[in-house]
Design a protein around this motif. Sequence first.
Motif, PDB file in Angstrom:
ATOM      1  N   GLY A  13     -19.410  -2.301  38.971  1.00  0.00           N
ATOM      2  CA  GLY A  13     -18.785  -1.217  39.865  1.00  0.00           C
ATOM      3  C   GLY A  13     -18.641  -0.268  38.683  1.00  0.00           C
ATOM      4  O   GLY A  13     -17.516  -0.019  38.082  1.00  0.00           O
ATOM      5  N   ALA A  14     -18.842   0.655  38.500  1.00  0.00           N
ATOM      6  CA  ALA A  14     -18.241   2.443  37.721  1.00  0.00           C
ATOM      7  C   ALA A  14     -18.798   3.413  38.522  1.00  0.00           C
ATOM      8  O   ALA A  14     -19.549   4.311  37.850  1.00  0.00           O
ATOM      9  CB  ALA A  14     -19.696   2.426  37.037  1.00  0.00           C
ATOM     10  N   GLY A  15     -18.522   3.369  39.852  1.00  0.00           N
ATOM     11  CA  GLY A  15     -17.640   4.208  40.710  1.00  0.00           C
ATOM     12  C   GLY A  15     -16.353   5.236  40.064  1.00  0.00           C
ATOM     13  O   GLY A  15     -15.845   4.581  38.725  1.00  0.00           O
ATOM     14  N   GLY A  18     -14.044   1.993  39.998  1.00  0.00           N
ATOM     15  CA  GLY A  18     -14.090   1.057  38.547  1.00  0.00           C
ATOM     16  C   GLY A  18     -14.179   1.669  36.842  1.00  0.00           C
ATOM     17  O   GLY A  18     -13.495   0.947  36.472  1.00  0.00           O
ATOM     18  N   LEU A  35     -19.658  -3.954  34.120  1.00  0.00           N
ATOM     19  CA  LEU A  35     -21.150  -4.433  34.642  1.00  0.00           C
ATOM     20  C   LEU A  35     -21.641  -2.623  35.951  1.00  0.00           C
ATOM     21  O   LEU A  35     -21.324  -3.621  36.634  1.00  0.00           O
ATOM     22  CB  LEU A  35     -21.065  -5.547  34.893  1.00  0.00           C
ATOM     23  CG  LEU A  35     -20.420  -5.960  34.073  1.00  0.00           C
ATOM     24  CD1 LEU A  35     -20.248  -7.762  34.698  1.00  0.00           C
ATOM     25  CD2 LEU A  35     -21.285  -6.417  33.373  1.00  0.00           C
ATOM     26  N   ALA A  46     -20.234   8.723  44.180  1.00  0.00           N
ATOM     27  CA  ALA A  46     -19.264  10.254  43.788  1.00  0.00           C
ATOM     28  C   ALA A  46     -20.877  10.555  42.609  1.00  0.00           C
ATOM     29  O   ALA A  46     -19.699  11.578  41.990  1.00  0.00           O
ATOM     30  CB  ALA A  46     -18.091  10.469  43.434  1.00  0.00           C
ATOM     31  N   ILE A  58     -24.155  13.322  46.559  1.00  0.00           N
ATOM     32  CA  ILE A  58     -24.501  12.345  47.950  1.00  0.00           C
ATOM     33  C   ILE A  58     -23.747  12.830  49.345  1.00  0.00           C
ATOM     34  O   ILE A  58     -22.520  12.000  49.542  1.00  0.00           O
ATOM     35  CB  ILE A  58     -24.483  10.622  47.549  1.00  0.00           C
ATOM     36  CG1 ILE A  58     -25.300  10.369  46.073  1.00  0.00           C
ATOM     37  CG2 ILE A  58     -25.172   9.618  48.575  1.00  0.00           C
ATOM     38  CD1 ILE A  58     -26.414  10.610  46.166  1.00  0.00           C
ATOM     39  N   GLY A  59     -23.777  13.814  49.534  1.00  0.00           N
ATOM     40  CA  GLY A  59     -23.020  14.704  50.424  1.00  0.00           C
ATOM     41  C   GLY A  59     -22.311  15.287  49.536  1.00  0.00           C
ATOM     42  O   GLY A  59     -21.702  14.995  48.260  1.00  0.00           O
ATOM     43  N   HIS A  61     -18.994  16.521  47.699  1.00  0.00           N
ATOM     44  CA  HIS A  61     -17.448  16.305  47.749  1.00  0.00           C
ATOM     45  C   HIS A  61     -16.510  16.579  46.784  1.00  0.00           C
ATOM     46  O   HIS A  61     -17.216  17.479  45.995  1.00  0.00           O
ATOM     47  CB  HIS A  61     -17.533  14.837  46.342  1.00  0.00           C
ATOM     48  CG  HIS A  61     -18.047  13.753  46.473  1.00  0.00           C
ATOM     49  ND1 HIS A  61     -18.817  13.364  47.580  1.00  0.00           N
ATOM     50  CD2 HIS A  61     -17.525  12.217  46.745  1.00  0.00           C
ATOM     51  CE1 HIS A  61     -19.452  12.035  47.900  1.00  0.00           C
ATOM     52  NE2 HIS A  61     -18.141  11.840  47.417  1.00  0.00           N
ATOM     53  N   PRO A 277     -19.350  -3.309  46.899  1.00  0.00           N
ATOM     54  CA  PRO A 277     -18.671  -4.055  48.670  1.00  0.00           C
ATOM     55  C   PRO A 277     -18.294  -5.720  48.871  1.00  0.00           C
ATOM     56  O   PRO A 277     -18.682  -6.587  48.185  1.00  0.00           O
ATOM     57  CB  PRO A 277     -20.286  -4.235  49.611  1.00  0.00           C
ATOM     58  CG  PRO A 277     -20.856  -3.306  48.168  1.00  0.00           C
ATOM     59  CD  PRO A 277     -20.499  -3.519  47.297  1.00  0.00           C
ATOM     60  N   ALA A 404     -23.267   3.616  52.992  1.00  0.00           N
ATOM     61  CA  ALA A 404     -21.963   4.886  52.375  1.00  0.00           C
ATOM     62  C   ALA A 404     -21.185   5.100  53.365  1.00  0.00           C
ATOM     63  O   ALA A 404     -20.246   5.317  52.847  1.00  0.00           O
ATOM     64  CB  ALA A 404     -22.633   6.098  52.740  1.00  0.00           C
ATOM     65  N   ARG A 435     -13.330   1.772  47.556  1.00  0.00           N
ATOM     66  CA  ARG A 435     -14.066   1.841  49.153  1.00  0.00           C
ATOM     67  C   ARG A 435     -14.495   0.637  49.819  1.00  0.00           C
ATOM     68  O   ARG A 435     -13.409   0.369  50.217  1.00  0.00           O
ATOM     69  CB  ARG A 435     -15.334   3.395  48.966  1.00  0.00           C
ATOM     70  CG  ARG A 435     -15.063   3.614  50.708  1.00  0.00           C
ATOM     71  CD  ARG A 435     -16.276   4.648  50.198  1.00  0.00           C
ATOM     72  NE  ARG A 435     -17.016   5.352  51.595  1.00  0.00           N
ATOM     73  CZ  ARG A 435     -17.140   6.238  51.669  1.00  0.00           C
ATOM     74  NH1 ARG A 435     -15.960   6.304  51.740  1.00  0.00           N
ATOM     75  NH2 ARG A 435     -17.891   6.726  53.346  1.00  0.00           N
ATOM     76  N   ASN A 443     -11.674   8.272  50.884  1.00  0.00           N
ATOM     77  CA  ASN A 443     -11.898   9.818  49.658  1.00  0.00           C
ATOM     78  C   ASN A 443     -11.570   9.120  48.178  1.00  0.00           C
ATOM     79  O   ASN A 443     -11.093   7.962  47.711  1.00  0.00           O
ATOM     80  CB  ASN A 443     -10.722  10.486  49.984  1.00  0.00           C
ATOM     81  CG  ASN A 443     -11.732  12.150  50.576  1.00  0.00           C
ATOM     82  OD1 ASN A 443     -12.804  11.616  50.789  1.00  0.00           O
ATOM     83  ND2 ASN A 443     -10.653  13.045  51.635  1.00  0.00           N
ATOM     84  N   GLN A 444     -12.265   9.763  47.261  1.00  0.00           N
ATOM     85  CA  GLN A 444     -11.870   9.484  45.974  1.00  0.00           C
ATOM     86  C   GLN A 444     -10.790   9.040  45.148  1.00  0.00           C
ATOM     87  O   GLN A 444     -10.597   7.669  44.676  1.00  0.00           O
ATOM     88  CB  GLN A 444     -12.620  10.230  44.598  1.00  0.00           C
ATOM     89  CG  GLN A 444     -13.864  10.744  45.054  1.00  0.00           C
ATOM     90  CD  GLN A 444     -14.665  12.008  43.772  1.00  0.00           C
ATOM     91  OE1 GLN A 444     -14.584  11.631  42.964  1.00  0.00           O
ATOM     92  NE2 GLN A 444     -14.265  12.886  44.283  1.00  0.00           N
ATOM     93  N   SER A 447      -9.473   5.413  45.239  1.00  0.00           N
ATOM     94  CA  SER A 447     -10.312   4.983  45.581  1.00  0.00           C
ATOM     95  C   SER A 447      -9.669   4.622  43.808  1.00  0.00           C
ATOM     96  O   SER A 447      -9.390   3.813  43.247  1.00  0.00           O
ATOM     97  CB  SER A 447     -12.167   4.988  44.914  1.00  0.00           C
ATOM     98  OG  SER A 447     -12.920   4.900  46.394  1.00  0.00           O
TER      99      SER A 447
END
Length: 498
Positions: A13-15, A18, A35, A46, A58-59, A61, A277, A404, A435, A443-444, A447
């Motif tokens: 995950g590249a959020g 990650g 990945l 985000a 996406i909402g 931030h 997830p 979400a 998350r 919130n970020q 994370s």
Amino acid sequence: MAEGERPHVVIMGAGPAGLTAAYELYKHDVPVTILEKDPDQVGGLARTVEHKGYRFDIGGHRFFSKNQEVEDLWTEILGDEMLNRGRLSRIYYRGRFFAYPIKAANALWNLGPLEATRCVASYAWARLRPVKNPKSLEDWVRNQFGWRLFTIFFKTYTEKVWGISTRELSADWAAQRIKSLDLWLVLRSALLPRRRPSNRGEVVTTLIDKFRYPRLGPGQMWERVAEISRKKGSPVLFGRSIDRVKHDGERVRSIVSRSATGILEEYAGTDFVSSIPIRELIGRLEPPAPEPVRRAAESLSYRDFISIALMIDRADVFPDNWIYIHDPSVRVGRIQNFKNWSPDMVPDQTKTCLGLEYFCFEGDGLWTSDDAALVELAKKELAQLGICSPEQVFDGVVVRQQKAYPVYDDAYQSHVDVIRNYLKNYLPNLHLAGRNGMHKYNNQDHSMMTALLVARNIAAGTAFDPWRVNADAVYHEDIRVGERDLSGRQVPEKIAAR
Ligand SMILES: Cc1cc2nc3c(=O)[nH]c(=O)nc-3n(C[C@H](O)[C@H](O)[C@H](O)COP(=O)(O)OP(=O)(O)OC[C@H]3O[C@@H](n4cnc5c(N)ncnc54)[C@H](O)[C@@H]3O)c2cc1C
């Protein structure tokens, strides 16, 4: 990791989680492979989506944290590109705007004499005849505010967000979060106002009135980290969905990813960081996790989300960053005005880009509607709310976002505990962060903090416990424990079945 073995970390995950883990690992000279299932975007929830020069989240931030380390990291990554913004967000209900956070005098004034009288009468009735031992959010709030104020300010929006009746949500959450009401003080300030309460409400300088925001939206932060990663020789590998997590019962050994066209690739590593997830992660273990662990993971649930960005041929539509829509006659829950977050979110200052947010479940009627129908719905609802006419809307884009919100039902914590214990005892080199990675409504900053700790544990052999970072991103060993939550992160929970 075997003695003498050089570490190599595979990140899922590249959020924000990650990429923060990757960023910290570079500082320790630990190589990584990242990945990401998205075909071309980093940032996860985000991210910032771009359409013909219009940028939207996406909402919306906000960037704010009680954790100075996270604040400093944002500055380190984006420097002057981080803007300082003031917040204006109001509640819209039946053609009127109400201050948010709710101020009772402003609310009664805006409702007008007839409705205000009804609200006061219903408040008095609720005080005289309270529901005994309130168990549900509905009963608790009705006891404190009366039925009418409850329906206007609590019921519709809470039900829109969570898709659950307020009768099924626990009173505990409301009791922790919501201040009760002193009728005398309210009446005094409503009837004898020194000045007319303004629609903007009073400006109280707290953490929630100011925030930082990247000039080009939150995605700019994560695009910058991805760029740093590319320069370090580890570009984010896009279009790789985690297909299998192979282990030998003591350690994870490799990850198999699958591309949209079915190409499988295998990545070995010494440590693995997952921000995907939990339900998916556990479902992909090979060999499969024990039955109780799989059952716990399958029991975790999520709320999904649709954002419809509409481009409007008007310079000014409303002054808020966003508006909460409590009006029960429409399905939209919140409306963002991205130009008010940063002027550079639109390519032309004579235009506006609004993001209409709809909370839903994957597969429901809203989720499966086609894009054109959703854009029409959004245009119709904007007109119904009196915000702008359909003729002024010249373009629209739909973004569907799975998972979400991790849902906190009455059993989620015990399910998460089962999974944590299993991973700790059997797969200690598989680290959870973020998350949905930890099933935390965060919130970020949470994370990022969990990812920083995980990265340090891997690279420097520390033993931080990322589960002790609370969702308000105060690390529990930090001195600022016990501050009041100003972020609204606490989530209502379903009442336990009796
Ligand atoms: C509507 C909304 C408003 C918000 N507002 C704010 C705010 O104002 N301020 C704030 O700080 N935070 C806000 N947040 C929260 C913020 O978005 C999250 O805290 C943050 O994005 C979580 O980062 P993460 O890396 O943990 O997870 P994610 O952002 O979910 O990233 C996970 C990444 O993993 C990838 N992935 C998932 N499954 C797989 C798979 N099987 N294989 C490979 N990759 C996979 C995803 O594509 C994604 O890129 C908001 C969230 C929402 C939904």
